[in-house]
Enzyme design. Sequence first.
Site, mmCIF file in Angstrom:
data_model
loop_
_atom_site.group_PDB
_atom_site.id
_atom_site.type_symbol
_atom_site.label_atom_id
_atom_site.label_comp_id
_atom_site.label_asym_id
_atom_site.label_seq_id
_atom_site.Cartn_x
_atom_site.Cartn_y
_atom_site.Cartn_z
ATOM 1 N N GLU A 129 0.803 -1.214 0.000
ATOM 2 C CA GLU A 129 0.000 0.000 0.000
ATOM 3 C C GLU A 129 0.835 1.264 0.000
ATOM 4 O O GLU A 129 0.493 2.251 -0.606
ATOM 5 C CB GLU A 129 -0.918 0.059 1.227
ATOM 6 C CG GLU A 129 -1.861 -1.093 1.319
ATOM 7 C CD GLU A 129 -1.286 -2.202 2.155
ATOM 8 O OE1 GLU A 129 -0.048 -2.261 2.280
ATOM 9 O OE2 GLU A 129 -2.048 -3.004 2.675
ATOM 10 N N HIS B 192 -9.204 -4.159 -10.901
ATOM 11 C CA HIS B 192 -8.053 -4.234 -11.799
ATOM 12 C C HIS B 192 -8.241 -5.339 -12.836
ATOM 13 O O HIS B 192 -7.812 -5.198 -13.977
ATOM 14 C CB HIS B 192 -6.760 -4.412 -11.008
ATOM 15 C CG HIS B 192 -6.355 -3.172 -10.270
ATOM 16 N ND1 HIS B 192 -5.917 -2.046 -10.921
ATOM 17 C CD2 HIS B 192 -6.355 -2.873 -8.959
ATOM 18 C CE1 HIS B 192 -5.653 -1.101 -10.021
ATOM 19 N NE2 HIS B 192 -5.910 -1.579 -8.832
ATOM 20 N N CYS C 189 -3.479 0.686 -3.553
ATOM 21 C CA CYS C 189 -2.922 1.130 -4.820
ATOM 22 C C CYS C 189 -1.891 2.218 -4.637
ATOM 23 O O CYS C 189 -0.886 2.241 -5.310
ATOM 24 C CB CYS C 189 -4.003 1.637 -5.730
ATOM 25 S SG CYS C 189 -5.120 0.349 -6.196
ATOM 26 N N ARG D 219 -13.429 3.884 -5.940
ATOM 27 C CA ARG D 219 -12.728 5.129 -5.642
ATOM 28 C C ARG D 219 -12.623 6.064 -6.835
ATOM 29 O O ARG D 219 -12.096 7.156 -6.703
ATOM 30 C CB ARG D 219 -11.339 4.826 -5.102
ATOM 31 C CG ARG D 219 -11.401 4.080 -3.796
ATOM 32 C CD ARG D 219 -10.023 3.777 -3.266
ATOM 33 N NE ARG D 219 -10.150 3.137 -1.972
ATOM 34 C CZ ARG D 219 -10.374 1.841 -1.801
ATOM 35 N NH1 ARG D 219 -10.477 1.049 -2.841
ATOM 36 N NH2 ARG D 219 -10.482 1.337 -0.595
ATOM 37 N N CYS E 183 -9.036 -4.292 -4.075
ATOM 38 C CA CYS E 183 -9.832 -4.087 -5.280
ATOM 39 C C CYS E 183 -9.418 -5.103 -6.330
ATOM 40 O O CYS E 183 -9.002 -4.732 -7.423
ATOM 41 C CB CYS E 183 -9.622 -2.695 -5.822
ATOM 42 S SG CYS E 183 -9.819 -1.444 -4.591
ATOM 43 N N CYS F 29 -7.086 5.116 -1.405
ATOM 44 C CA CYS F 29 -6.859 3.697 -1.654
ATOM 45 C C CYS F 29 -5.587 3.278 -0.960
ATOM 46 O O CYS F 29 -4.502 3.727 -1.277
ATOM 47 C CB CYS F 29 -6.738 3.389 -3.128
ATOM 48 S SG CYS F 29 -6.386 1.646 -3.371
ATOM 49 N N CYS G 263 -3.474 -5.016 -5.880
ATOM 50 C CA CYS G 263 -4.098 -4.513 -4.695
ATOM 51 C C CYS G 263 -4.836 -5.676 -4.096
ATOM 52 O O CYS G 263 -5.462 -6.450 -4.818
ATOM 53 C CB CYS G 263 -5.061 -3.430 -5.139
ATOM 54 S SG CYS G 263 -6.309 -3.061 -3.961
ATOM 55 N N SER H 268 -6.622 6.775 -6.929
ATOM 56 C CA SER H 268 -5.908 7.539 -5.902
ATOM 57 C C SER H 268 -4.698 8.272 -6.472
ATOM 58 O O SER H 268 -4.172 9.173 -5.823
ATOM 59 C CB SER H 268 -5.511 6.642 -4.733
ATOM 60 O OG SER H 268 -6.678 6.186 -4.077
#
Lengths: 567, 158
Positions: free
Chosen positions: A11, A65, A549, A479, A61, A546, A58, A502
């Site tokens: 992250e 992706h 990401c 997001r 999510c 996020c 990630c 993000s």
Amino acid sequence: MANVDPITRIEGHLRIEAQLEDGKIANAWSSSTAFRGIETILKGRDPRDAHHFTQRFCGVCTTVHSMASIRCVEDALGIQIPDNARLIRNLIMGVQNIQDHVIHFYHLHALDWVDITSALKADPTKTAQLAQSISDWGKSSATYFKGVQERIAAFVGTGRLGPFANAYWGHSAYRLPPEANLMAVAHYLEALEWQKDIIRVHAILGSKNPHPQTFLVGGMAIPVDPNSQNAINADKVALIRKLLRRARVFVEQVYIPDLLAVASFYKDWAGYGGGVGNFLSYGDFPMDNSGSVESNWFPRGVILNKDLANVLEMDQAKIAEYVTHSWYSYSNGDDKGLHPYDGETNHKYTGPRPPYEFLDTEAKYSWVKSPRYLDQPMEVGPLARMVIAYAKGHPEVKQTVDFVLGKLQVGPEALFSTLGRTAARGIETLLLAQKNETWLDQLSDNMGRGILEVHNGEKWDPSTWPKEAAGFGYHEAPRGALGHWVRIENGAIANFQAVVPSTWNAGPRDPMGQMGPYEAALIGTPIADPEKPLEILRTVHSFDPCLACAVHLLDGSGSEIIKVRVL
Amino acid sequence: MKVLVLGLGNMLMGDDAFGGKVVSRLQERYHFSEHVLLMDGGTLGLDLLPFLEDADRLVIIDALQMQAEPGRIFRLEGEEVPCAFASKLSVHQMGVQDLLAVAELQGNLPQEVVVWGVQAGTIEPALEMSPEVTRALEPVVEAVATELAGWGVAPVAA
């Protein structure tokens, strides 16, 4: 046992530095302090496999992706997917959005507005009266709230606060009465149960959750067949329908009433946190399988300077990423923007060696790049989607936005704020929770008419591909606008770039000196106590940063990294 | 009694893939009783809650930062567990520590939680792990099998 200093995952850390003048934020810098450049792993691979890697960008999510990378390959190769694949994808994406938004509201953002310690002082009978006055939700008796209060007291008594640690309990900026706090805490716990229930839809449609396995270039890999036990059949449709209905009822009777109740105590936050005032949405949730942009239920568009009278066309060719203030170098100079097709991910860390007090924000100061559209910073996410749809006269969005604005007795200008961002997420959740059931009805209708196709395999074989191809895959993730760009040469990935939501929102300044959306949104916000900058958290969390990401908000010891300089 | 064997970590980030790799080796190597569930949990947070609820005992396998030489193996239990995960984060600031705390708050925490961890060397985008951490795979695979045997659910060689 010796020192324990765990590793953070991909992250990275979000770090906010803010400068205070006369009790207000005069300047702010947003930095992610961990490298991500996973795109380099994809070069040379089979484009049909890209989603297996990108879904691990990630941990959270995974579906988004997968979706974007499959779509970029389909775009490059000119593949149209069957109607059932469109509907299954819409359901997976719709469920991802509402699950994510509810978790965000209750398990991340609520603690910026709800004081748990105050909930311990609430009168359960009055809490029951409050709950019953705003909703028909069944769990609203005094006995129920008393039970919740006792559970929280026992948990706090263990001294292990877990997710409730590191908050600014008792801060003067908390304004809810104890009863509203207790009601919100009860719903925090109910939302934990709720999210487990709704995500079962992913386990059914994805064959597996976490990490659904049924995405496939050209459609989906899960069969639709009313007569097969191993396919999406009538029983599974009935189960999904039950789960979607339960999810919608919770959103209608718990999330939305809570959102309105909490917002009514914080209406001054309609005046803070506005930010850049430019919004971008790629559009998503196709209503037919033409593949056209116009088929998207949430429309594509760009708004500049909060001008709701003018929604511009969005053309992905006008996107460029800058690295003037990011720890990367471009082969043709760091002050020139690069379109993602030509994107480069060469890291060049020039920041201080940790531990350090402040970053040199005149130079490079973040691992996040600065994407720009027409050289303008853009906010992406639920607010962007709702504002663009509202400005385009989208009937359901307009009706729901006007309902919420009316309840709070504020005008459309209130949307451009921290409160507006948080409200837009709730509005979108309600709309998607309702729409999901119609997509399931269409899928069921197709099955009834014997339409069972889920995959278009015409272009599966690489021998059918052109020698060179390029594609843009978009998705409106929870997001915000997520784009994957792929260049395919001789059947293999020659370049792959992802611009995640993000990155748009958390990016640093560009060579023109323009702030990114987080940075701009913080300007002018009053800070009651520089030692406990709760107000910064409210605005940054309203974007739903996020973690996986680009960023997250905690440092190695579990406390948030926010540095405030007082002038 | 139900046992959950949970490998954690990001498969794309070098040594962080350790947990997932141990789980896949266990799956290749053994047959497990129906009471044992093996899972590559990736970097997920709250999505793992339902799996915790169903478990009476939990084994977590993960790469750790213990200020030791890369590849060193640790077995943690009890109070050491939340400490070891104090800042390993996932969804919405929900890391392993928070996940366990939320499960406890809901009254669903498995009665026994054991962590088999390895000191990580490099955590950066890569599909291969460092040689030191790769060497720890085999001993941890065996250690987890022994742990399960101690709980009366010994796996059988495939």
